[in-house]
Design a protein around this motif. Sequence first.
Motif, PDB file in Angstrom:
ATOM      1  N   THR A  61       0.843  -1.204   0.000  1.00  0.00           N
ATOM      2  CA  THR A  61       0.000   0.000   0.000  1.00  0.00           C
ATOM      3  C   THR A  61       0.871   1.245   0.000  1.00  0.00           C
ATOM      4  O   THR A  61       0.625   2.193  -0.748  1.00  0.00           O
TER       5      THR A  61
ATOM      6  N   SER B 229     -10.152   2.557   5.503  1.00  0.00           N
ATOM      7  CA  SER B 229     -10.610   3.823   6.079  1.00  0.00           C
ATOM      8  C   SER B 229      -9.559   4.920   5.887  1.00  0.00           C
ATOM      9  O   SER B 229      -8.379   4.643   5.650  1.00  0.00           O
TER      10      SER B 229
ATOM     11  N   GLN C  82      -9.291   0.333  -0.469  1.00  0.00           N
ATOM     12  CA  GLN C  82     -10.448  -0.206   0.243  1.00  0.00           C
ATOM     13  C   GLN C  82     -10.153  -0.234   1.740  1.00  0.00           C
ATOM     14  O   GLN C  82     -10.099  -1.297   2.352  1.00  0.00           O
TER      15      GLN C  82
END
Length: 113
Positions: free
Chosen positions: A16, A41, A39
């Motif tokens: 990520t 928060s 995907q």
Amino acid sequence: MAPDLDLIFAALADPTRRAILVMLLEDDMAVTDVAEPFQMSLAAVSKHLTILSRAGLITQEKRGRVKWCKLEPDAMSAANVWMQGFGQFEELDLDGLERFLEHELRDEDNTSA
């Protein structure tokens, strides 16, 4: 202050965070824009951004109400220099080594027979 290679490599270890760095290659981005394709928060993305910031790979600044992220490409130079130290070795040609050993063993068998 010397960059901390452990922090840099730990930051780069996560896919990520690597994806975020690739996104920031294009231009500075607002945190909400950075978070959009993932995907997860906004809080989770913010944790990734904090790790990248601590490693010195990005900087974050507030412009008005919006927090922006900027890539710091020079921060990877220490890691790059460290990795280039391993580039001094040529790749091992295993096929060539196998041919050499077969040839040597064949010659050794012929001389001992």
